[in-house]
Each structure stands twice: as structure tokens, then as C-alpha cells.
Enzyme design. Structure first.
Site, PDB file in Angstrom:
ATOM      1  N   ARG A 319     -14.199  41.937  61.970  1.00  0.00           N
ATOM      2  CA  ARG A 319     -14.410  40.503  61.753  1.00  0.00           C
ATOM      3  C   ARG A 319     -15.191  39.889  62.911  1.00  0.00           C
ATOM      4  NH1 ARG A 319     -12.527  36.095  58.536  1.00  0.00           N
ATOM      5  NH2 ARG A 319     -11.509  37.553  57.136  1.00  0.00           N
ATOM      6  N   GLU A 705      -7.334  29.109  59.943  1.00  0.00           N
ATOM      7  CA  GLU A 705      -7.997  29.658  61.120  1.00  0.00           C
ATOM      8  C   GLU A 705      -9.272  28.937  61.549  1.00  0.00           C
ATOM      9  OE1 GLU A 705      -7.212  34.366  61.073  1.00  0.00           O
ATOM     10  OE2 GLU A 705      -7.912  33.540  59.165  1.00  0.00           O
TER      11      GLU A 705
END
Length: 763
Positions: A319, A705
Site C-alpha cells: 500500500r 483512514e
């Protein structure tokens, strides 16, 4: 408009409702895992025997002295494990190790009638160690080539040729520290075995299914013999996605062997020294720009500090590599990744899951290069934004890049940025010992699990004969408001008042094979599953109604007497995803969440201390399911990001003495957390208008997030304030976290050094 995202006129979603347990939280009546101990008779308490060495072989383990301590019932060791002595999904985490890999590694657990008896018993256990060399810092690991796991590469175009032909090329190194989760509730498990032999585990876990699986394979039983329930968590932030499993397994093992319930709860010091953190990263980079300040190429290597085992380090790294572009079009990219093995706690998921680390790299590059290019950092960022039709380096088209532009323009306007930039410049000209900085940074964050199979969710919805509704879904509640949104989704889907709907705790025997409550995807996945279950029930009820327009209670009653099923299991899977983890190419995300923040700071030139004067945020949450919840998530995420980037400074003893590898910041007294004094004097948060997300539950977007990365604007503002102590064109290298000490050394270098730092000289 898709059926999934269409809202009825009388929708309960979209209403600004308080968190469903807010009154319980503030009054202290909310129950957490460890509170259940008071309701469980004959509980035994577990206490660890922890290694004082960062790396050593256990040469002798004598538990007999502990058994002589009054109140000690049992000491659990590797010999007691009937199944697999491992608590990791990668099978690289022995539950009872013969080789300790970090200071605090538990070699055995003592069970006592009281916690004090267990603690005294743990002190009595005799352990001999043969110390081994330990790699503690990330730079040591790189020098020693101590790596683990895969080494992925994201690549597009011809980077070498692009850099060779670029008008301006710069190179540098960016380092960033990890972060302690510091959830209010530490890790806790309570396990018991019922009369049928079922192992029932109450666990503070973000991933009940994986906790169930780890407990089962440690005990050597099938998953159907283990039930895991998560009542609620007092915070998780990713720290309870993978790390609770071993603690639950210890409690379950103790309960299985003794026949009594076993409680395991870590105190704060144990929690900080025994559990993983956000991964620290080290990045080297070369970047090229053309004469207009447009990015032409980036060549970077990202190394994460994985700690002693893999845990989630590989997907975290993936990621990070997929977010090194942030919101910027870079035609030619090569981003290499690797995971270092160090003798520290196994670092793990943390809000953003590698995305913040990847994005910090490109923001650091732009912040450092803007003055060398003679371009205002605000302009440099804006001119490099993605445009419609462009794709990420891993091949996913960037949909709705106009939204980050819209958020940018809205922040410029609502934050009165142009006028304030002039005020900042005037202030700096008239204050020789204080400087201000004002920075804007964007966020583009991909929503979905990197691993495609995890993008599924389940739910169970019951409609009772009296018309009341009970829902159960696979997500866990850690204060983020997931349950609140699920109640709103169910009420909207069924067309009933919110008070008719109740939610049951998350349990593996109600909704199986769930994914972790993580990746900001839980509302999308579980909301889709709840909606699916409700729509199955509604379809049956419509047949009963036959167009008569019966009232809800009458319709339900008639359906029951007509023998119509009034419950349903719902399922949702995110469509359109595909990902090749070897080639690092594909379409791993359902959509991107966007946001923009503008931050103004003021820095003291004598001490480096600073205040955050004002923050303006516009964030894209699609059509909000629950605006109060979403605003709280944006504010909280921003503040947690501010802590990571400016305050929270994890330190391990890197000396060659007996304390090598010890976490020295193992309490709130030595680990600085954001408090009221660090909050902005002004904090303005707005949700982006007209941001409907087609194909997502009621047009909403994830919010957990992405807001954390908005805090990058704070670090960039501090950089600009430090640079203002030097001559025009000064490029400032700023440590992360940018503590007052780090800011002081940065501004001191700016004051004393007229030319740009040599490490950022154009090459």
C-alpha cells in the site's frame, strides 16, 4: 444510479445522529472485554514472563519455583500446546518461543487466582538465555541486508531515460518514525470452555475470524469448536487487527487445560513493549522536473521496519508503494520496496496501513524541491495534480480527480489562503525571532483491501413477529461509529424508524468468515451485506403485501402467519477489483477518497517550539451516511496524524549495553501524545458537497483512514516556517516526527546556511 447507492426520500442515513453508544461511553456504562471478568466466576489471571534480551536463545526454563507461589495454578509453556505452537498467519510467530526476538517477548505465561499471584509467579520463573547479536535500527538492518518477505516493485515508463532528460534532477533521503497505537483499552481476552466443549473467547479484536482460526490451530481443533465475540473495543487503529490472536490463544489454552475461565489483559507497559507499532520507513529517491515544474520521473526505494516477523508488513509495504504518487501525475515511476527484519516487536497495521508513509515520501520531495525550483510549494503541488484520463503507476484509472481540485479550491476560498499568505509574509518580515508557515497538501487514498479476497462482508438480519429488528454483521466497533452507520443502513433499507432496530455484538457463530474491520472498508462491506439481507426480507414482504400498503407491524404479522421467512443472511463483495501482487499491477481499489488541508503554524526561533494556529479541511466522504460520525473521524484522524508527524517519538535503546533493543518510550510519561495544547487554535472541517459515489452503499465513501494524511500539511507548514529563518530559496530537510527539537535544528541550519543543503543539490 445503482440500486446500492440510491437513497429513499425518508432515509435515516444522512441524518446527523450521535454515536449509538455515546451515552454509555461518557457515563462509563459501556462494557469492554475486561469488564466481563466481573460477571465470570472462578477466573484465572494470566501474566507473562518476558525476555530482557532483544535476541537470545532460551537455554533453560524452570517453572517449578512459580508453582510454589501461593495462588499460582499453572504455568503455560510450549509443552502444553496440543496443536501448532504459532500465533501468526505466516507461521513465523512461535507462541512460546525457544529463541526470543525482542525485549518483552513472552517465553511462558503464569496463571494465578489473582493477577498479583500470577505476577509474583512470573517473577519466580527461572530462565537462562544465551544472548545473540541483535539488529535494532532500520539503518542497521539495511547495512546488514537483514530483510524478510517479498520485494515488490511498482514501475511505469522508462525512469532512467526520464531522469536523464529532465531539466532538473534532485536526490535525497527521507526517514520517518513509527507510531504507538495507544488505544485507551489495552489488549484483552477472556476465554472459557462450556459444557459442550466449545471454546468461547471474548476478545478485543478487529478480526474475530482470524482470532478464531489462530485459537483453533493452537488448540488443534476445527474452527467450529471456537467462537469469538467482540463486544466493542476501546480503540484499535489497526493494532488489534493481527496482534490479539496470540493473547486470545494463550487465554483459550489456559481455559482448556485448567477447565476454568482465563483472563489476559496487558497493562500499559506490557502493551507498549509487547505489541507492534506503525512501521517506520527509510526512503531514498531521485526525482526529475521539467522547466515548468512538472514531475517527469521518480525513482525511489522504500524500506520498512518490519520487526521480528512478517505480520502484515508485506501488504503495508504494497500500500505504501501504491500511494507514493499521492495525488500527483508522475509519468515515469520506479518504486522498489523491501521489509527489514529487526529485533523489535513485529510492526503491524496502523491507520492508513502504509499509505501515510508512501505519501510522506512524495510530499517530502515536493516540499524540499519547491524552493530549489523557485516555485511556491502551493503552486508546485497544484500544477502536478492528476487529470481526467490519467492512471496510477500500478495501472488503475484515477476517477473523479476533479474532486481533489474542488476540495483544493474550496479550502483556498474558505480558508482565505491568499490573504493569509500575505499576512504570513508580512509577519515574517517584521518578527526576527518568530516565523510562520502556511501549507496546503492533498490526499488521494485508495479504498479496498490490497488482497482482493478480503473485500467481502456478511450480515444476519432478523425481523421478529412484533416488527422489531435485530442485525448482526461481521464488522467490529472500536469507537469509529460503524455500528451507528449499520443501524442507519438497516432502518433505511427496511423503511422503519431507527428505534425499531437493535444491533447485536459481533460473533463468529453468527456471521462467519469475516474480513478484518480495517482498510476503511467496513462500512462499504458490512453496509452492503446488511442492505442485501434487508432487501431479501423486503422482497418477501412485498409479495405478502400485494400492493395493499399494509403498515409495517401488520405486514410482519401477516407474513409470519403466512409462513414467510422473516430473517436473511446478507452478503456483499466489492465488484471490479483485480490485482496481481507479483507484477504490482491492476485495479486494487473500489474508488479513491480525496481531501485537502491548509495549516498555518508559528515557530519560535530560540526553541523550535510551535503552535498550530489554524487548520482548514475539506474532505470527500461521498454522500455521508452519518455526518456527525464522519466529522468526528476527520477531526480524530487529523489529530492522530498530527501526533505521528510532530510529537510521537518512539525510541529504542541502540547502545551495545544490556539494555539494547529496549523500548525506552514505554509509557505516557515518555511517549508524547497529542493533547489540548497541541490542537489548532482554529479547526474548520467541511465535507465535500456533490460527492456521490456511484456503486457504494447509499453513495457514501470510507472515512476512517484518509483524514490522517491531511496532517501532512502541518509538517509542510513547519518546513516553510523553518525555511523562513534562512534566505529565499532555502530548502529545509525536516526530521519526522518534526518535534520542537527537530524543528529547531532545521531552522538553525536554515539560519546558518545560505546555499541549499548539499544532499539536495541538483544532480
Amino acid at each position: 444510479m445503482s440500486h446500492l447507492s440510491q437513497r429513499p426520500d425518508d432515509a435515516v442515513v444522512g441524518l446527523p445522529l450521535p454515536h449509538e453508544s455515546a451515552d454509555l461511553h461518557v457515563t462509563g456504562h459501556a462494557l469492554y472485554t475486561d469488564d466481563l471478568v466481573q460477571r465470570t466466576p472462578r477466573v484465572l489471571h494470566a501474566h507473562p514472563v518476558c525476555s530482557p534480551h532483544a535476541h537470545a536463545t532460551v537455554t533453560r526454563l524452570d517453572v517449578t519455583p512459580a508453582l510454589d507461589v501461593d495462588g499460582v495454578v499453572r504455568v503455560l509453556t510450549a509443552d502444553d500446546v496440543p496443536g501448532i505452537n504459532d500465533a501468526g498467519v505466516k507461521h513465523d510467530e512461535p507462541l512460546f518461543p525457544s529463541e526470543v526476538m525482542f525485549v518483552g517477548h513472552a517465553v511462558c505465561w503464569v496463571l494465578g487466582e489473582t493477577l498479583e499471584a500470577a505476577r509474583l509467579g512470573a517473577e519466580a520463573v527461572q530462565v537462562d538465555y544465551d544472548p545473540l547479536p541483535a539488529v535494532v535500527s532500520l539503518t542497521e538492518a539495511i547495512a546488514a541486508e537483514s530483510f524478510q518477505g517479498a520485494r515488490p516493485v511498482v514501475e511505469r515508463g522508462d525512469v532512467d531515460a526520464a531522469l536523464a532528460g529532465a531539466a532538473h534532477v534532485f536526490e535525497g533521503t527521507t526517514e520517518m518514525a513509527g507510531q504507538e497505537h495507544f488505544y485507551l483499552e489495552t489488549h484483552a481476552s477472556l476465554a472459557l470452555v462450556d459444557e459442550g466443549g466449545q471454546v468461547f473467547v471474548q476478545s478485543s479484536t478487529q478480526h474475530p475470524t482470524e482470532t478464531q482460526e489462530i485459537v483453533a490451530h493452537v488448540l488443534g481443533v476445527a474452527s467450529h469448536a471456537v467462537t469469538v465475540q467482540c463486544l466493542r473495543m476501546g480503540g484499535g487503529f489497526g493494532g488489534k487487527e493481527m496482534q490479539p490472536h496470540g493473547f486470545a490463544a494463550v487465554a483459550a489454552l489456559g481455559a482448556t487445560i485448567t477447565g476454568r475461565p482465563v483472563r489476559l489483559r496487558l497493562d500499559r507497559t506490557h502493551d507498549m513493549t509487547m505489541t507492534g507499532k506503525r512501521h517506520g520507513f527509510h526512503a531514498t529517491w531521485r526525482v526529475g522536473f521539467d522547466d515548468d515544474g512538472l514531475l517527469v520521473g521518480l525513482d525511489t526505494t522504500l524500506t520498512s521496519d518490519g520487526g521480528w516477523s512478517l505480520d502484515l508488513s508485506e501488504p503495508v509495504l504494497a500500500r505504501a508503494l501504491c500511494h507514493v504518487d499521492n495525488a500527483y501525475w508522475i509519468p515515469h515511476v520506479r518504486a522498489r520496496g523491501r521489509v527489514a527484519r529487526t529485533h523489535k516487536t513485529s510492526q503491524t497495521a496502523f491507520r492508513g496501513f502504509g499509505g501515510p508513509q508512501g505519501m510522506l515520501v512524495i510530499e517530502d520531495v515536493l516540499g524540499r524541491c519547491a524552493p530549489l525550483l523557485g516555485v511556491d510549494p502551493v503552486d508546485l503541488r497544484r500544477r502536478n495534480f492528476y487529470a481526467e484520463g490519467q492512471a496510477t503507476p500500478y495501472g488503475q484509472p484515477v476517477r473523479h480527480p476533479d474532486r481533489v481540485v474542488a476540495a483544493w479550491e474550496q479550502v483556498l476560498a474558505s480558508g482565505d489562503v491568499v490573504r493569509r499568505q500575505a499576512e504570513v509574509e508580512a509577519f515574517n518580515d517584521s518578527h526576527p525571532h518568530r516565523r510562520r508557515g502556511l501549507a496546503l497538501t492533498p490526499v488521494k487514498f485508495g479504498i479496498s483491501f490490497n488482497f482482493t479476497a478480503f473485500n467481502q462482508g456478511g450480515a444476519l438480519v432478523h425481523v421478529y413477529k412484533d416488527g422489531s429488528v435485530l442485525i448482526n454483521h461481521g464488522g467490529t466497533e472500536m469507537g469509529q461509529g460503524l455500528h451507528t452507520k449499520m443501524l442507519q443502513v438497516a432502518a433505511t433499507s427496511l423503511g422503519v424508524p431507527l428505534e425499531r432496530v437493535r444491533l447485536a455484538p459481533t460473533r463468529t457463530d453468527k456471521v462467519p468468515n469475516t474480513s478484518a474491520t480495517a482498510a476503511s472498508s467496513s462500512t462499504d462491506l458490512n453496509g452492503g451485506a446488511v442492505k442485501d439481507a434487508c432487501e431479501q426480507i423486503l422482497a418477501r414482504l412485498r409479495e405478502v403485501d400485494g400492493g395493499r400498503g399494509l403498515a409495517w407491524d401488520d405486514l410482519v404479522r401477516e407474513a409470519y402467519f403466512s409462513r414467510v421467512q422473516l430473517w436473511a443472511a446478507g452478503f456483499y463483495r466489492t465488484e471490479g477489483l483485480h490485482w496481481d501482487p507479483v507484477a504490482m499491477q491492476g485495479h486494487p481499489f473500489k474508488y479513491f477518497a480525496y481531501g485537502v488541508a491548509a495549516t498555518e503554524v508559528e515557530v519560535d526561533g530560540f526553541t523550535g517550539s510551535y503552535t498550530t494556529r489554524r487548520v482548514d479541511i475539506v474532505h470527500d466522504v461521498g454522500d455521508s451516511l452519518s455526518p456527525l460520525v464522519d466529522l468526528g473521524q476527520v477531526e480524530g484522524g487529523f489529530v492522530q496524524g498530527l501526533g505521528w508527524l510532530t510529537l510521537e517519538d518512539l525510541r529504542w535503546d541502540e547502545t551495545d549495553g544490556p539494555g539494547r533493543g529496549r523500548l525506552t518510550t514505554q509509557a505516557a510519561s515518555t511517549y508524547k501524545l497529542p493533547s489540548l495544547s497541541e490542537l489548532p487554535d482554529e479547526l474548520h472541517v467541511a465535507l465535500l458537497d456533490q460527492a456521490h459515489e456511484e456503486g457504494a452503499v447509499y453513495g457514501s465513501k470510507a472515512v476512517g483512514e484518509p483524514p490522517l494524511m491531511l496532517a501532512l500539511s502541518v509538517r509542510e507548514a513547519l518546513r516553510q516556517a523553518a525555511a523562513a529563518f534562512g534566505p529565499a530559496g532555502t530548502s529545509v530537510e525536516l526530521a519526522s516526527p518534526a518535534t520542537p527539537e527537530a524543528v529547531y535544528w532545521a531552522l538553525d541550519r536554515a539560519r546558518r546556511t545560505a546555499p541549499a543543503p548539499t544532499e539536495l543539490a541538483e544532480v
